[in-house]
Each structure stands twice: as structure tokens, then as C-alpha cells.
Scaffold this active site. Sequence first.
Site, PDB file in Angstrom:
ATOM      1  N   HIS A  44       4.658   1.521   9.149  1.00  0.00           N
ATOM      2  CA  HIS A  44       4.909   1.245   7.738  1.00  0.00           C
ATOM      3  C   HIS A  44       5.408   2.480   6.998  1.00  0.00           C
ATOM      4  CE1 HIS A  44       4.397  -1.230   4.145  1.00  0.00           C
ATOM      5  NE2 HIS A  44       3.904  -0.166   3.547  1.00  0.00           N
ATOM      6  N   HIS A  90       4.539  -7.206   1.228  1.00  0.00           N
ATOM      7  CA  HIS A  90       3.077  -7.137   1.229  1.00  0.00           C
ATOM      8  C   HIS A  90       2.564  -8.342   2.001  1.00  0.00           C
ATOM      9  CE1 HIS A  90      -0.259  -4.978  -1.163  1.00  0.00           C
ATOM     10  NE2 HIS A  90       0.405  -4.107  -0.434  1.00  0.00           N
TER      11      HIS A  90
END
Length: 730
Positions: A44, A90
Site C-alpha cells: 500500500h 478504502h
Amino acid sequence: MTVSKDQIEAHGLTFDEYKKIKEYLGRDSNLLELGIFSAMWNEHCSYKSSKVHLRKLPTKNNIVIQGPGENAGVIDIGDDDAVVFKIESHNHPSFIEPYQGAATGVGGILRDVFTMGARPIALMNSIHFGSPKNHKTKNLLSGVVSGIGGYGNSVGIPTVGGETKFNDTYNENILVNAMAVGLANKNKIFYSKAKGLNKAVVYVGSKTGRDGIHGATMASAEFDDNSEEKKPTVQVGDPFTEKLLLEACLELMKDNSIISIQDMGAAGLTSSSIEMASKGKLGIELNLNKVPCRENKMTPYEMMLSESQERMLLILDDNKEEEAKKIFDKWDLDFVVIGKTTDTNRLILNFDNKKVADIPIAALADKAPLYERKFTLNKLKKEKVEINNLKKIKIEDALLKILSSPNHSNKSWITDQYDQSVMCDTIQKSGGDSAVVRIHNKEKAIAISVDSSALYCKADPKTGGKQIVAENWRNLISVGAKPLAITNCLNFGSPEKTDVMGEFVDCINGIKEACEFLNFPVVSGNVSFYNETNSKSIHPTPVIGGVGIINDLKRITNIKTKENGNLILVVGKTIGHLGQSAFLYENFAMNSGPPPEINLLNEKNNGLAVLELIKKGIALSVHDISSGGILVSLAEMSMSSGLGLKIFKPKKLKNLYEYFFGEDQGRYLIELSKNNLKNIEALFKKNNVFHEIVAEVQNDTFEIEGLFSLKTKDLQICNNKWYEDFNAIN
């Protein structure tokens, strides 16, 4: 204390990666240092599997002020105005805790934008869920939509549109991608690069709690049957504090106090401090006893890895702390000097008068692992769909089946939960090709569109990548905007699988080709890997968020037909491509054949010709033709206005299914008065643009001459029916 093998695995690091950590440190790490490496080296934050391919994308042209690498991208739109925008995922948090996952996704993307010095003016989203029949879907959808609306509405930023899609591939891994757009003075952009020695490092915003610890690491791992246990890693948002933080930061940005500023997003205080120091080629030293905490006895490990929301890290110029503190005190926010910049090129953390971490900055940033993963490219499905082999279906029945399907039904029941008009500058809300937001007190506006096409990308990732860029381009043009630049959110399965990595590489190549040809650069974005559960990956789902400029508010178009007697033209040639079409998927549950080819020359030529017509005021309404083909797009125009259409049978293409439901690209529907037909024909002939008359606007009947006739209101009822049925599910 030496860390154990179990601790290394629990932090998502390989043993080879830990060997590198020991090499960079010259010793074993302690647990805090292991956690910091885990946060900075996960997928990420480091983009370790994607960076080598992302470098192929075009990121510059004469209007790009800031491309990828900062909190958000920045483009010049003239008059000293700049648009700042980005989209991020998300996904994992929203599957575990739908409301907070979606809400904090909105909060995070807003901070990315106002960190750059921009006031946010609009939010968009792209949300994907599993089958409506799946027992989890209704709860997930309800939570996500409530979270998006709850946060955006409370902060006071309009959520002006987006997309909601359903497919079995997302049953165990939903996608929640949030996009924010802001406006700034192009000469007052703020960056995260640290400068100067012994400058104050300042923590501002909310206090630090234990929520979100290992959130970035969790986002870089696939799910399994125990995903519910990861709820403690989901952050908790407070939109009212976000509003205070936004106003405080923008107020401070009016002078020259800030040297650099960084949102505490993924990996919190760890990533923000390291990114600032790394970009400035400096060191940073923090006293963790000074970090404002909302819970007792928080450890350095918890402080550094917490992803508590509504926090920023600033580096201030000399003697600016006192005046800056007054601003944050006024807004009732924490303001604490927690450290300083140094010339050590190291991250040094102190707690209780002891040095608890000492790491070279380069080891966390520049020397993070970079992998060239093995990949196998997709084999294109070449079989042609044979219509004659399918069960016979009436054209009107096929149309109604598509319009009443989850993916093509009216989504106003979702978008009505968002405040789309707050700030009073929303000109065009959701429901059309693009949203349009006026630049306050000026005669120009920003058009924004978000698009994805997972079925196309699964069948042929390269073509799918091109198509989604091209569709975004068309959606912006359809409202009268000149397309300027894009942001992307690339949602894929595990990069450790060669087929998934092949999909990613092919998609990137397709996006690259389209962006280069259309002069449509990628200025920001996000990669979300490991979207899978129990080793079952989602379809490749790149999401494109595009921004365009409208310089004349009188020349904004929409999809609503205007007046009886007007003609509807189709711009672009119809060949009748049914592979991967909504016609097959909704009527026969088939995902057959290759997606339609993308002719970028035609795409550009047709789009610029349509834009010229809009600027001349000749095009009265415009709608791009995409999923569902000509007939579905005509129905959407008709339902939007309540007027009917008399649709003419095609003269050349014999197969009516191919003509009316084919998804050939580069096409638009344009409404014009009959008086302007000769002017349009002359312009199209000059630009070598194919066009043909397809329909005429009439009172309240939607019909194809000689085939069927329906009342427009019945189309609207059909288009709304799916939500009523879905809402009745317990």
C-alpha cells in the site's frame, strides 16, 4: 530484543526482506523498528510490485503542475487557478466495517487535497458490490453509502456523483474508491518535501488513539474466513474535526509559515514523517512523549503505527510556531512541536529519555523492495457471438431487462443520500455523463467523471484499459468540457499470481496508450492489490477519475432531450459489437467474446467534433453511448426528460440486436433542431466524422417504428423497479 520469525510473518514481511532490514540497520531490529519497516515496505505504501510498470504512464504536459508522487495531482486551468485531485481506495476497511471504512476513505482523500493548499469543491466515488442475492450485499451497500454521505455531508463538501456496480466477483471483496477535487491558487501550492535544518516538526489535529494500527498492512494482504477479526485495524472518523482541520490549515496557508505539510494517512505518523524527510534528503527526530494521545499508556509502537484520522504533520519556518498555534487553538485542535529536522538522514525516535528507534531514512523509502513480478499475459477471447444461436427475445423485452437490472437501474436512491448542492456551485448533479461544479464567482466550471469496466478488462485487460480512459474522455466531452487529466485507482488481486500481474501489466499498457494519444495525463492515483478472499481474486477493475474544463457556462450540455420535433444523431459508426455487452450479460447471463475494439483516432476525432458543436450551441443535449448500446442510451435520454422518441430502423445493418445493443466505442448521441442539420453535416464532412439520424423527439412515447411502442413513464417505472425489489429483501 531480537524479533521472532512469527513476528516477522505477522508484520507481512518475508524473511528475505527481513535480511535486508538487518543489512540496512547493521543489526537486528527491535519490534518498533520492525513495525515501521512493515508499514513502509507494504504494498500500500511502497508500490513495490507496481512501481516499475506505473513509470510507463504519461504524467506530464503543458498544464500539469504536479504529477504522481505528492498527496494529489495539480493542473493549471488558467487565471492563476489550479485544480487539485486524486482518487484512492478504502476497500478492505469498508468490507470489514462498511460505515467507518467508507467514511474514513472520504476523510483521507479530502486531506490529500487540502494538504496541497486547495479548498475541496467536490467528491465522487466508485463503489462495487457483490451479487444483490448475496446475503452480505445489502448490509455492505447500506453501510458504505451511509458512510460516504455521513462524512461528506457533515464536512460540507458536495458528493456530486459516481457509480455503483454489482457483480459476483465482489461478493467477498467490495471496492470503495473515493475521489476528491479541490481548487487552489497555482502560485500557492504546498508540498511535502522537508527543507532546512532544526525546523520545527509539528503535530496538528486530533489526538492519537489505537484505531487503525496496521491498517496499511491489512490493506496489503488478502482476506480469509477470519477477516472479521481485523475490525480493530479500521479507523474511526470524525467529520466535524476534519472540517476544523481543513479551515485551520487553509488559514495558516495564507502566509509563509509552512515549509512542508503531509497528511497522516496510511501508516500515520510513520509514513508522514518519513516521506517528508525522504523527499528533502534530511533526517527527522521525534520525541514521542509529546505526541497527543487520547488513550492511556500508549506505546511508541502504537503511536507510530496508529492511523487515527484528522491529523497532519507540518514543518514550520523559524519563529512561526506561536502565531500558528493561535490558529489551531482557535479551531480547538492540538498543536504540538514533537520534533525537528536534522542532517543525519535518519529517523530517530525518543521516548522516556531513551532512543527507541534509529533507522536510515533511505532504507525506509528509496531502498524499499522493488519487485519485477513474473506475469503471464491474457489470451484474448476471439470467439464471435452468434446471435442466431441464442434464444429469441423481443427487442423491447431485452431493453426492459437491461433497464431493470442492478447495474443499469436508476441509482438516485443512492445519490439522494448525498448532499450534492452544498456550497451552491453544483451546476449538474449525478445522473448524467459528468457532474459539473462552477468555480465560485467565475464563468467557468469543472466537469468530473468516474468510470470503470471490469467485464471488458477481464476479457482483455489492455483493451479494457484503453476503453475506460476513452469512456471517461467521452463523458467529459458530453457535458461540454475539454478533458484535461485523470487520476486512477487500480484494483486487482494478488500481484504474486502471474495471471493477475499479467492483467495489471496489460491494463497499464492500455491506459498508457489511450492517455498518450488523447493527451490525457495521469497526475495522481493509487494501486490496490490483494483484493481477494481465500485466493479468489476480483476481476481487474481499474477506475478512472477524469477532470475537464468548461470556459463558458452557457455551453453546458446534459442528457435530457429538449423539444418535440428535434432530431437525434448518432456520431460514430455502428458495427454491432456484442461481445461482453450488457445485452448478453443481462439477458443471457453470458460474458462471451472479446470487448469492442478501441480506435483512438476515431475516438479523438469524434470527440473533438462533438465538442465543437457544443461550443457553437448547436448540440442541445449529448449522451455518450456505452454499456447497453444505442437503445439503452436513447432510453436514458428519454427517461431523463420525460419526453418520448420515435426511433428509426437502420437502413444498412440487418441485425437489429447488433445495431441497437452493440457497444462499439467512440460514439455519441446528439440532439439538434432540424434547422441545424445542414450545418452539422458540413462540419462532420469537413472532419471526416461518420453520423446518421437515429430518432426524433416526440411527446411521451418511446418507440421503434414497426417494432414496439412504450410510454416513457413505463420506462421510468421499469428503471426504478429494481431498487423497490431490492429494498424489500430482508
